[in-house]
Design a protein around this motif. Sequence first.
Motif, PDB file in Angstrom:
ATOM      1  N   UNK A  48       0.823  -1.199   0.000  1.00 28.68           N
ATOM      2  CA  UNK A  48       0.000   0.000   0.000  1.00 28.68           C
ATOM      3  C   UNK A  48       0.860   1.254   0.000  1.00 28.68           C
ATOM      4  N   UNK A  49       1.938   1.214   0.736  1.00 29.10           N
ATOM      5  CA  UNK A  49       2.808   2.374   0.807  1.00 29.10           C
ATOM      6  C   UNK A  49       3.428   2.673  -0.549  1.00 29.10           C
ATOM      7  N   UNK A  50       3.888   1.628  -1.226  1.00 29.56           N
ATOM      8  CA  UNK A  50       4.491   1.846  -2.534  1.00 29.56           C
ATOM      9  C   UNK A  50       3.462   2.315  -3.541  1.00 29.56           C
ATOM     10  N   UNK A  51       2.226   1.897  -3.396  1.00 28.55           N
ATOM     11  CA  UNK A  51       1.185   2.323  -4.319  1.00 28.55           C
ATOM     12  C   UNK A  51       0.957   3.823  -4.210  1.00 28.55           C
ATOM     13  N   UNK A  52       0.985   4.348  -2.995  1.00 33.20           N
ATOM     14  CA  UNK A  52       0.822   5.790  -2.828  1.00 33.20           C
ATOM     15  C   UNK A  52       2.068   6.549  -3.256  1.00 33.20           C
ATOM     16  N   UNK A  53       3.228   5.981  -2.997  1.00 34.96           N
ATOM     17  CA  UNK A  53       4.458   6.695  -3.317  1.00 34.96           C
ATOM     18  C   UNK A  53       4.709   6.759  -4.811  1.00 34.96           C
ATOM     19  N   UNK A  54       4.204   5.817  -5.566  1.00 32.49           N
ATOM     20  CA  UNK A  54       4.455   5.807  -7.001  1.00 32.49           C
ATOM     21  C   UNK A  54       3.662   6.879  -7.736  1.00 32.49           C
ATOM     22  N   UNK A  55       2.617   7.382  -7.131  1.00 35.94           N
ATOM     23  CA  UNK A  55       1.805   8.392  -7.788  1.00 35.94           C
ATOM     24  C   UNK A  55       2.412   9.768  -7.542  1.00 35.94           C
ATOM     25  N   UNK A  56       2.338  10.663  -8.517  1.00 37.75           N
ATOM     26  CA  UNK A  56       2.843  12.029  -8.297  1.00 37.75           C
ATOM     27  C   UNK A  56       1.952  12.790  -7.330  1.00 37.75           C
ATOM     28  N   UNK A  57       2.530  13.825  -6.742  1.00 35.20           N
ATOM     29  CA  UNK A  57       1.807  14.593  -5.734  1.00 35.20           C
ATOM     30  C   UNK A  57       0.514  15.205  -6.260  1.00 35.20           C
ATOM     31  N   UNK A  58       0.505  15.853  -7.437  1.00 31.71           N
ATOM     32  CA  UNK A  58      -0.760  16.431  -7.904  1.00 31.71           C
ATOM     33  C   UNK A  58      -1.850  15.392  -8.116  1.00 31.71           C
ATOM     34  N   UNK A  59      -1.495  14.212  -8.570  1.00 32.26           N
ATOM     35  CA  UNK A  59      -2.509  13.175  -8.781  1.00 32.26           C
ATOM     36  C   UNK A  59      -3.100  12.707  -7.458  1.00 32.26           C
ATOM     37  N   UNK A  60      -2.266  12.573  -6.449  1.00 36.84           N
ATOM     38  CA  UNK A  60      -2.773  12.181  -5.136  1.00 36.84           C
ATOM     39  C   UNK A  60      -3.634  13.285  -4.548  1.00 36.84           C
ATOM     40  N   UNK A  61      -3.183  14.526  -4.665  1.00 32.09           N
ATOM     41  CA  UNK A  61      -3.945  15.648  -4.110  1.00 32.09           C
ATOM     42  C   UNK A  61      -5.248  15.867  -4.841  1.00 32.09           C
ATOM     43  N   UNK A  62      -5.380  15.342  -6.035  1.00 29.48           N
ATOM     44  CA  UNK A  62      -6.607  15.533  -6.789  1.00 29.48           C
ATOM     45  C   UNK A  62      -7.780  14.810  -6.141  1.00 29.48           C
ATOM     46  N   UNK A  63      -7.536  13.672  -5.515  1.00 28.32           N
ATOM     47  CA  UNK A  63      -8.624  12.972  -4.848  1.00 28.32           C
ATOM     48  C   UNK A  63      -8.484  12.957  -3.334  1.00 28.32           C
ATOM     49  N   UNK A  64      -7.347  13.384  -2.798  1.00 26.40           N
ATOM     50  CA  UNK A  64      -7.164  13.438  -1.350  1.00 26.40           C
ATOM     51  C   UNK A  64      -6.140  14.518  -1.032  1.00 26.40           C
ATOM     52  N   UNK A  65      -6.627  15.651  -0.553  1.00 26.23           N
ATOM     53  CA  UNK A  65      -5.746  16.785  -0.286  1.00 26.23           C
ATOM     54  C   UNK A  65      -4.783  16.470   0.848  1.00 26.23           C
ATOM     55  N   UNK A  66      -5.254  15.788   1.878  1.00 29.06           N
ATOM     56  CA  UNK A  66      -4.396  15.500   3.027  1.00 29.06           C
ATOM     57  C   UNK A  66      -3.235  14.607   2.616  1.00 29.06           C
ATOM     58  N   UNK A  67      -3.501  13.569   1.863  1.00 28.39           N
ATOM     59  CA  UNK A  67      -2.420  12.700   1.413  1.00 28.39           C
ATOM     60  C   UNK A  67      -1.464  13.445   0.484  1.00 28.39           C
ATOM     61  N   UNK A  68      -2.022  14.323  -0.354  1.00 29.91           N
ATOM     62  CA  UNK A  68      -1.149  15.107  -1.210  1.00 29.91           C
ATOM     63  C   UNK A  68      -0.225  16.014  -0.420  1.00 29.91           C
ATOM     64  N   UNK A  69      -0.741  16.608   0.659  1.00 29.45           N
ATOM     65  CA  UNK A  69       0.107  17.442   1.505  1.00 29.45           C
ATOM     66  C   UNK A  69       1.156  16.616   2.238  1.00 29.45           C
ATOM     67  N   UNK A  70       0.772  15.441   2.697  1.00 35.53           N
ATOM     68  CA  UNK A  70       1.729  14.603   3.409  1.00 35.53           C
ATOM     69  C   UNK A  70       2.875  14.178   2.505  1.00 35.53           C
ATOM     70  N   UNK A  71       2.612  13.997   1.221  1.00 35.60           N
ATOM     71  CA  UNK A  71       3.687  13.630   0.309  1.00 35.60           C
ATOM     72  C   UNK A  71       4.669  14.777   0.110  1.00 35.60           C
TER      73      UNK A  71
END
Length: 1451
Positions: A550-573
């Motif tokens: 799960x950790x690698x799945x989140x880390x492989x995505x770029x920050x803007x893509x993560x922040x697009x559906x989850x702002x908190x996770x995007x900020x944490x990255x």
Amino acid sequence: MLPRPKPGESEADLLRFQNQFLASKASPAVKIVKKAEKRRGNGGAGAGDEERLPLQHDRDVVSLDDFPDVPPSLTPGPPKKSKFRSTHVHFEDPEEQLDHGDQHITAVLSKIIEHDTSTRSITLPFSTGDPFPRVFHRSEIITEPKPEAGRKSIFSQKIAAKRAAEVAQVPPPAGQKNTEQTIPDAAPPPMALETELLRTEKEKSVGTLHVQCPRIVTGEGLGNLVGEQEAQKIHEENLERLQSMSKEEILEEQKRVLAQLDPSLVTFLKSRGGIGTNQKGEEKMELEKLEKLGNLELWSKSQPEAEETTEVSFLQEPAVELEPEDSERTEVMTRMDNDGHDLPLKPKKEWLHMDNVEFGKLEWMKDLPLPQQKKTRKGMQARFSLKGELISPDKDFPTYLGLHHHGEEAERAGYSLQELFHLSRSQVIQQRTLALHVLGHVVQKAKAGEFASLLKGSVLRVLLDAGFLFLLRFSLDDTVDNVIAAAVHTLHALLVSPDDEEYLDKTFSWYQGMVVYPFIPNKGDEEVEEEDEQEDDDNRQTPMENKSGKKSKDENKPDPEVAQYDVIKGLLKTKILHRLRYILEVLQPVPLVVLEILDVLIRIARHSAEVCSQVLDCPRLIETVVRKFIPTQWDPRVAEPGQLFANIHGIPCAKAMKLMRVLASGGRNAAARLLNKYEMKTRLSRFVAEDPEDLSLRREEAIRLSTEAFRLWAVAAGYGQACDLYRDLYPVLLKMIPSLSHLVKSSEENSSICNLSVERATAMVTLLSQITQTAGCRAELQAQLIRSGPEDGDQIPPPPVSWSQVSGFRTLIETNLKKCLKEISELDTWQALQPLATAYVVYLGLYYNNCSEQPSVNVVDCLEEVERLTFEVMLPLLNQPAMQTQWEMLRPCSILCNPLSRSPVPESVHSIVSLGCTGGKPPTYLVGSKSPFAFLTSLLVLVNSITHIHKGLIGEYVCVLRTKGLKDYLLQSWTIGPPSISHSSVWLLRHEYHLQYFVLALARKMVDACPDYGEHSSLHHCVAMVLLSRLLPGSECLAHELLLGLVFNPKLIPEGQAGGPEAADFSDILHLGSRTKLTQPGSVASISPHPSRGDLLKEAYQHLPFIQGCYLSHFVYLERALARSRDAYQGRTHLIQSMLLPVVRGPILPSDWPFLPLISLYNKVTGAETKWAVVNSFPVDLVNIVTQSLQWILLLETWRARILQGISAAAKLSRLMCIFLTGSDLFLESAVHCYTAALLSLYCSNKVLDSLKLDAPLPGLASFYDLYINLLEQFEGVSFGDPLFGVFVLLPLQRRFNVQLRMAVFGEHVSTLRALGVPLQQFPIPLELYLSPPEDNLKLVKLYFQTLVTGVLRQNWCPVLYVVAVAHVNSFIFSQESTTQEIDVSRKTMLHKTWLLADEVLKSHLLYYKLPNKDSPIGFDLYEQLPPIRLKYLHMVTKKEHKEGTSLSDL
């Protein structure tokens, strides 16, 4: 072959490989090429083209091949500037630097050429009478020549003009005429000037011959004087030859020369036409022309007729006199004359650089036009003030407010979002700070919904899509404190909702209030499916592999893509936690910024348990917060009322304590880390034991700090932790609880201090409730520890708190409760005390729920206490008029009964979770001040605990169920549609479902205790059915209890005993046309010749216990979630892992859960088939499972039809089709066949058929077409011509459904027509649905005709489709509507073929079909003779003579 270095080789190995390579004297694989620098021109080209010699030494040698001793002559170029040169450190000797800079003298002294000045004219200075030379001033030069080439400084231009004036004063040489001399005072007549200009234009058409100097050949290579003479001689010869030639000859020769020359050379020669010695003369001529035009204008003022003639000539030939640059200058002067009155000042001739007026720049100096509303359909750009307010487009603001500093729409005040974004990246600190503050105000007002009715679209969504989140993140990395403070403020406005936090704090002391849903955004369907697949894979992996995956799945995505559906996770990255820690620890900002950072951290921690772990793991973050903002010792500083400290570092802060509480809610491990690693036990005892008034803080802050300390302790106690602290502080708590009674008197003041004191008291009672539940588990854990052996492994140790240590608070709390309940009639006082009374009642309910299970408690004493509580407190309370008001307030405050109250806020975005409380809620909101839900739920919890202990008191509480307000609320709540599932509604629906569940739990006990309870049984059963399909994740225990005691309880279904089956039979008799028997006498599936629906219902009612067991066995997949939910609701604190509920994707059970056994069996079959396996592991009682499921569905469709209204008719039919796809002969079982036929007869009613939509998407079904194809294949293989199966095949073939379904039957699966022998008399669907409107698909009509003609479709094989095919073919061949040629030809061809058919019966059916008729043996009526219009058309097509009276018998 030489070896190559491999991973893991050491430096010694690399050196060994190098020596081997040098010893082998092999050529290197890489060739070093010296690239020429672009600044060195051609001198460096080809310097590295030749290959280098192989290495000849054992050591590294750098050689420079082809490097000459004398450097070539180079054109000096600008030195290359390096950004990092200043940062380099050089320790080179100055002498060596000089040597490097001057290595050869030829680099300096090369190609020194002396300019030839022999032909230069020397002018002596003019003698003046002044003692000193006169100072030259540029304003004295009136005429300015153009620069010869390139740009010249103003000084150079003035000097050139002065020299030209001096040369003009020198007399011309002898023998040369001064043809250019003019008299300045005299102006030529206009007609003469016009004639001269026209003549000049004619000369330019071919090329002028009056050129004094050559332009191409200058004679530079022949010497100074000789070269010029030869060039002039050649020029004169050329002129003589050209004068001797005619115009046509010149043009012809010009074409011939241009054709022979290179185009590039032609371009060069043309460019030389405007350069040379003649250029100055031409410039002078142009200046003279402009002077003449000026003199003409002045002169012509006195002669109007000549002025008119001149103007016409000038306008007709504007390009003759002026070059482009001069025409632009004239145009500029004209615009200045026309627009000069609009400019704040008029440029003058003497001003510098004002010869070319730039009106675009001068527009800034004009007054702004008045703003006005544009009457256009296109929306205008939104502009905001410095306070974030939306500015009306037509509103005028003074310019000194600073709202007009922008480029676009300068007349409109305010700044657009794009301009604010641009301003936030400014180099000026104040501009960056201002832009961030304005954006923060805009976000605050947008979240409050102020722009919802004024702007199109969502402001927050536009900001986030534009990268607003990362703009704030970049601003946090700024080095200026003001910019950081503004960025923190804006980030706080974006993420944090103070109203959400306020309402969450209010519900903390409710029943199950400290357990909340995580703030994880809902994702799309595709992402949910991916996560489901990921969860399936995770179940097959180890926990460590699962976590890393799960950790690698989140880390492989770029920050803007993560922040697009989850702002908190995007900020944490973006490592925001580390930055916030740095700001708090190093920068130490002002108190307001510190509080906003703590709010942001609280909001981040509410995201999920995973994020809580990340916050705890951030280096020095928690240490900084605990050390600086939760110290146990600090300097006493007193701030002014309403003001913050100048610096709160080193001073206790309530929000820091709240952050610890939210982190502890993430899991028991997080709570243990906080208590032990960060020494929170010491801080809890510090702020719990001491009275808030004794703390060296402002009173409000001290009360809040104490409240958060109690809440943090309550969360820890909810895990069974920090109970040893209870033993240490037991005397303090024993002293505090009685003192809470004084709040009843102080609540009349209704001040903020009183409200804060009530919150603190509520948190204190909640703490006692959690410790009581923990103490209630001690006896169970002690018994397990005694029974356990070595093979059982480690056992959970009993908590250090016994039941005797908590039982002493019951009497104190009961006494305080009585005092609170006396104020229930006083509305204002009761609203202030209701949270405290709710906490008291919840405590008593949990206390008595655990009291009956304690072996140390005397049962008789417990029963007596319960009786005394009932008759002294509960019954008098329930009979008060104020309680009736409480019950009546359920509907106005309900979320279910008021769907608009649960609608999300207008500016909600899916990537930022919000509870929808921004801007506040009305008092009648479910968590409002007037809402009775919290108190009534706690009251029902206590009533259920009392009736669980003392069964004889159940009848005393029947008045609760008879309350009119409660009955009206239950009736409206279950009849209204299902609520929408969103973060803004689930946390409220959960509390409302608690009230409904405890009402139903009390009703379950009333069934056996009260004989007259039957009047409410149907209502409570309907509510139980609806509640079961609405319960949210985390409430699996409540759903299980509903299945066990309410849903399948025969006593709650009075229709089974009061003539319900007979009423169903009577209804079928009254609607004989809507139901047709689908079984035949002698069929393998018939129990009796015609089983009635009433008989089936009686059997289903008698089998309710077996039906219950069937459904309970199919909910085994919820076993783990059920165990977690049961631990939470039963208060087994030692097993609770987290105070966060599961993520909500929908209700626990699907809306079509009655069909779940059928779906699960079908999925088992299809799942095995996809794996190429044969299904041989069906349950032994497969028939019983399907039968019991069908019995329950039939019972609900008959007596609880409204419960299943949320399931579409298409979904119901598709679920029933699973019966035929599960097993080869399952549908032939008598019981399955009868119940399926009964259900099909209900679904074939006119009302259901009208609502049937097979084209709409069906839940759980990818495509109905694929399901139907599977059904056709199954029918071809195992149907045995069963009429029931045939009806399911025929039902989707109605005319209004997708034509592909009919094409599949008459195309690929045409063999099904041989077995679809459903008699017309047993077909329950009207034939009109298959015949109207006429078929317009040509391909399908041809298939109809083909199957009829070839004999594949016959009346005795498939009566229904035979009627359908004949009707559509007849309508097609006799249709005379205008259409395409292809269809018209097909009509006539098909009619002609019909006329030529050898089968006279089919021919008569196709030609003489009239109307469908089920009573007819063939299913339709025939014409006795064709109508005249059809007969005429038939005659036209067949070309045959017919008599007017041709009849069927004639054929």
